[in-house]
Design an enzyme around this catalytic site. Structure first.
Site, PDB file in Angstrom:
ATOM      1  N   GLU A  91      73.536  43.109  22.263  1.00  0.00           N
ATOM      2  CA  GLU A  91      73.504  43.296  20.816  1.00  0.00           C
ATOM      3  C   GLU A  91      74.823  42.959  20.147  1.00  0.00           C
ATOM      4  OE1 GLU A  91      72.250  47.260  21.707  1.00  0.00           O
ATOM      5  OE2 GLU A  91      74.004  48.061  20.659  1.00  0.00           O
ATOM      6  N   CYS A 104      80.756  42.202  15.425  1.00  0.00           N
ATOM      7  CA  CYS A 104      81.182  42.823  16.676  1.00  0.00           C
ATOM      8  C   CYS A 104      80.302  42.230  17.778  1.00  0.00           C
ATOM      9  CB  CYS A 104      80.989  44.333  16.542  1.00  0.00           C
ATOM     10  SG  CYS A 104      81.377  45.232  18.028  1.00  0.00           S
ATOM     11  N   CYS A 111      78.208  47.313  31.003  1.00  0.00           N
ATOM     12  CA  CYS A 111      79.674  47.352  31.040  1.00  0.00           C
ATOM     13  C   CYS A 111      80.152  48.087  32.286  1.00  0.00           C
ATOM     14  CB  CYS A 111      80.193  48.050  29.785  1.00  0.00           C
ATOM     15  SG  CYS A 111      81.985  48.066  29.700  1.00  0.00           S
ATOM     16  N   CYS A 115      82.381  54.222  30.080  1.00  0.00           N
ATOM     17  CA  CYS A 115      82.976  55.280  29.253  1.00  0.00           C
ATOM     18  C   CYS A 115      81.947  56.379  29.018  1.00  0.00           C
ATOM     19  CB  CYS A 115      83.442  54.725  27.916  1.00  0.00           C
ATOM     20  SG  CYS A 115      84.719  53.479  28.097  1.00  0.00           S
ATOM     21  N   CYS A 118      79.699  56.307  25.795  1.00  0.00           N
ATOM     22  CA  CYS A 118      79.150  55.031  25.336  1.00  0.00           C
ATOM     23  C   CYS A 118      77.782  54.723  25.942  1.00  0.00           C
ATOM     24  CB  CYS A 118      80.145  53.933  25.704  1.00  0.00           C
ATOM     25  SG  CYS A 118      79.495  52.292  25.452  1.00  0.00           S
ATOM     26  N   CYS A 335      78.079  51.016  20.284  1.00  0.00           N
ATOM     27  CA  CYS A 335      77.770  49.835  21.085  1.00  0.00           C
ATOM     28  C   CYS A 335      76.784  50.149  22.205  1.00  0.00           C
ATOM     29  CB  CYS A 335      79.037  49.186  21.623  1.00  0.00           C
ATOM     30  SG  CYS A 335      79.981  50.215  22.725  1.00  0.00           S
TER      31      CYS A 335
HETATM   32  S1  SF4 Z   1      83.048  51.808  25.100  1.00  0.00           S
HETATM   33 FE1  SF4 Z   1      81.235  51.077  26.215  1.00  0.00          FE
HETATM   34  S2  SF4 Z   1      81.297  48.844  26.026  1.00  0.00           S
HETATM   35 FE2  SF4 Z   1      83.324  49.624  25.458  1.00  0.00          FE
HETATM   36  S3  SF4 Z   1      84.483  49.579  27.368  1.00  0.00           S
HETATM   37 FE3  SF4 Z   1      83.581  51.626  27.260  1.00  0.00          FE
HETATM   38  S4  SF4 Z   1      81.630  51.471  28.404  1.00  0.00           S
HETATM   39 FE4  SF4 Z   1      82.334  49.399  27.938  1.00  0.00          FE
END
Ligand code: SF4
Length: 351
Positions: A91, A104, A111, A115, A118, A335
């Site tokens: 996206e 963005c 990923c 995180c 996220c 995100c």
């Molecule tokens: S916030 Fe999400 S997309 Fe960004 S680095 Fe951390 S896990 Fe990856």
């Protein structure tokens, strides 16, 4: 079949020569695609039928297709969900703020940083995006804006993925975006955000680009950072900060640190004080981002007073702060949220 966005003007000229066509047709084709935003060969009416047929047989204009689009109630944020040629979903978000039209973009499917706050990090990394798949997210949104007489003004690599884990493709996408024959975006209007891949920061420093670099910090010490960003185990905070300071020195720019404030986790006064002493005497700005809740995660956004207090402590340490309010809350604009929702829907339907 390869994407036309992969070809330089010279490469397209060579293809045309082999086809017995005049090389200047390459400029006509670029004009149709990048100026007129035409997405079908048939619409290139000043090319012969035969040439349009040969182009269609050899090249794709679009390698991603729009699967979903959501606009926030205030019409400031539009989220796009793209389907890639292998069915994977990524996206991008368009953020409209006064005259700015910021996109963005995602650089990976999923990923590796995982995180804790996220949506993209929930399922780990699936694959890297190609340079064209990254570029096309911006190109398609530029086409969307073209219908309103507007165009993309800024690009940030802050969507799904860690850009420096897909370094070569991200760099190539930056060059495609900057190409005067394509989107002609100034490098100064492009920002790459990393969680701190030290070798990536060092390599990027030596590219001598005008592109901005932002570090997603999210914690004032390594112990807490490892809990919020599991990937942070790979690099010490000391090494990351040192690499960022070197980037700032060489590029003659201030450093921007992003800090997502999560209630009870990293928003306490002692965290602000520790952050103040970590960053003191650095030419930097700390961008505070109150956490945008993600369904299924039990993390919360801090109260306004906590954010104000955090900001006040940093200011008293001489650190410049900005407060980025997360836009598009009503459209799952954190995100990876839309792709995750969509995948869960697909999984549910499939099971
Ligand atoms: S916030 Fe999400 S997309 Fe960004 S680095 Fe951390 S896990 Fe990856």
């Amino acid at each position: 079949m390869q994407s036309l966005h992969n070809l330089s003007l010279e490469e397209l000229m060579q293809f045309l020569s082999k086809e017995g066509e005049r090389p200047f047709r390459a400029k006509q084709i670029f004009h149709w695609i990048y100026e007129c935003k035409v997405d079908h060969w048939e619409k290139m009416t000043d090319l012969s039928k035969n040439l349009r047929f040969r182009l269609k047989e050899n090249f794709l204009i679009s390698s991603i297709s729009q699967r979903n689009i959501q606009e926030s109630k205030d019409e400031e944020t539009t989220k796009f969900l793209w389907e890639l040629s292998d069915g994977k979903l990524v996206e991008s978000v368009l953020i409209c703020s006064e005259k700015r039209r910021t996109v963005c973009v995602s650089s990976q499917v999923g990923c590796p940083a995982r995180c804790a706050f996220c949506a993209s990090g929930q399922e780990g990394l699936m694959r890297n995006l190609t340079a064209v798949e990254i570029f096309e997210q911006v190109y398609q949104i530029d086409k969307f804006l073209h219908l309103k007489g507007e165009r993309v003004s800024h690009v940030v690599f802050m969507g799904m993925g860690e850009p420096f884990e897909n370094y070569d493709n991200v760099l190539k996408a930056v060059y495609l975006l900057h190409d005067t024959l394509r989107l002609n975006l100034s490098q100064r209007r492009i920002t790459v955000s990393t969680v701190g891949v030290v070798e990536g920061i060092r390599r990027f420093t030596n590219e001598n680009l005008q592109v901005n670099l932002v570090l997603s910090l999210h914690a004032p010490n390594q112990h807490l950072r490892k809990k919020i960003i599991p990937y942070a185990r790979k690099y010490s905070l000391e090494d990351i900060i040192e690499a960022m300071v070197l980037f700032a020195k060489k590029s003659k720019r201030n450093i921007t640190y992003e800090y997502t404030l999560i209630k009870g986790i990293n928003d306490l006064p002692q965290h602000a004080e520790e952050l103040g002493s970590l960053l003191k005497e650095q030419p930097c700005t700390v961008n505070l981002i109150p956490y945008n809740p993600v369904p299924g995660l039990r993390l919360q956004r801090p109260e306004k007073e906590m954010i104000e207090n955090f900001r006040h402590i940093l200011s008293s340490c001489g650190i410049v702060t900005t407060w980025r309010y997360t836009k598009g809350k009503d459209i799952a604009a954190a995100c990876g949220q839309l792709a995750l929702q969509e995948r869960k829907h697909v999984d549910f339907v499939a099971s």
